[in-house]
Motif scaffolding. Structure first.
Motif, PDB file in Angstrom:
ATOM      1  N   GLY A   1      57.792  33.811  23.179  1.00 22.82           N
ATOM      2  CA  GLY A   1      57.436  32.414  22.955  1.00 22.82           C
ATOM      3  C   GLY A   1      56.017  32.373  22.402  1.00 22.82           C
ATOM      4  O   GLY A   1      55.358  33.409  22.279  1.00 22.82           O
ATOM      5  N   PHE A   2      55.566  31.180  22.064  1.00 23.59           N
ATOM      6  CA  PHE A   2      54.177  31.049  21.607  1.00 23.59           C
ATOM      7  C   PHE A   2      53.721  29.608  21.706  1.00 23.59           C
ATOM      8  O   PHE A   2      54.525  28.683  21.625  1.00 23.59           O
ATOM      9  CB  PHE A   2      53.994  31.579  20.174  1.00 23.59           C
ATOM     10  N   ASN A   3      52.417  29.445  21.899  1.00 20.39           N
ATOM     11  CA  ASN A   3      51.790  28.123  21.843  1.00 20.39           C
ATOM     12  C   ASN A   3      50.912  28.062  20.593  1.00 20.39           C
ATOM     13  O   ASN A   3      50.332  29.068  20.193  1.00 20.39           O
ATOM     14  CB  ASN A   3      50.892  27.883  23.064  1.00 20.39           C
ATOM     15  N   LEU A   4      50.807  26.864  20.032  1.00 19.58           N
ATOM     16  CA  LEU A   4      49.847  26.609  18.961  1.00 19.58           C
ATOM     17  C   LEU A   4      48.825  25.635  19.516  1.00 19.58           C
ATOM     18  O   LEU A   4      49.197  24.673  20.196  1.00 19.58           O
ATOM     19  CB  LEU A   4      50.532  25.960  17.756  1.00 19.58           C
ATOM     20  N   MET A   5      47.556  25.894  19.228  1.00 17.86           N
ATOM     21  CA  MET A   5      46.511  24.981  19.685  1.00 17.86           C
ATOM     22  C   MET A   5      45.566  24.717  18.520  1.00 17.86           C
ATOM     23  O   MET A   5      45.297  25.626  17.718  1.00 17.86           O
ATOM     24  CB  MET A   5      45.752  25.604  20.847  1.00 17.86           C
TER      25      MET A   5
END
Ligand code: AMP
Ligand code: ZN
Length: 116
Positions: A80-84
Motif C-alpha cells: 500500500g502507499f500514502n501520498l502527502m
C-alpha cells in the motif's frame, strides 16, 4: 527555476541524488528523513511553490509518475502507499518547491494513515 532552491538543485543534479524514477517533467528521489521505509519525494523539475501555482497541464503526467513509483515500490514489497502534500508553512511545508511525499506501506508496519 530558483537559484537557491534545494529541490531545483536536485532536479538539475547539481547535488548528488539517487534517482528512483524520472521522466520529462518529474524526478523522484529518497526523502532525507524517511518517515517509513522507502519514503520518497516526487517533484516537478521546474520550480513551483505549491499546488496553487502548479499547472493543471502537468496533472496527468504527475499521476502517471505516481503510478510508476507505486509499481516500483510494490515490486519491492510494499502492499500500500500514502501520498502527502503540504502547502504553506502553516500546513508544515518546509521546502517551498512543490512536492508529493510517497510513503510505501506494509501491513503491520505500526503506522497510522498519517504515517506516525
Ligand atoms: P515538507 O514538510 O512537505 O516541505 O517536506 C520536505 C521534505 O523534504 C522533508 O521530509 C525532508 O526530509 C525532505 N528534504 C529536505 N531536504 C532534502 C534533501 N536535500 N534531500 C532529500 N530530502 C530532503
Ligand atoms: Zn525549486
Amino acid at each position: 527555476m530558483e537559484k537557491e532552491c534545494i529541490f531545483c538543485k536536485i532536479a538539475r543534479k547539481e547535488i548528488p541524488v539517487e534517482v528512483i524514477f524520472e521522466n520529462d517533467n518529474f524526478i523522484v528521489f529518497p526523502d532525507a528523513h524517511p518517515k517509513v521505509e522507502g519514503h520518497c519525494l516526487i517533484i516537478p523539475k521546474k520550480h513551483f511553490t505549491n499546488i496553487l501555482d502548479f499547472p493543471d497541464s502537468l496533472g496527468a503526467e504527475l499521476i502517471e509518475t505516481v503510478k510508476k513509483v507505486a509499481e516500483i515500490k510494490i515490486k519491492q514489497g510494499a502492499d500500500g502507499f500514502n501520498l502527502m502534500q503540504n502547502n504553506f508553512e502553516s500546513a508544515g511545508q518546509v521546502v517551498m518547491h512543490m512536492h508529493f511525499h510517497f510513503l510505501p506501506r506494509k501491513k503491520g508496519d505500526g503506522k497510522n494513515h498519517y504515517c506516525v
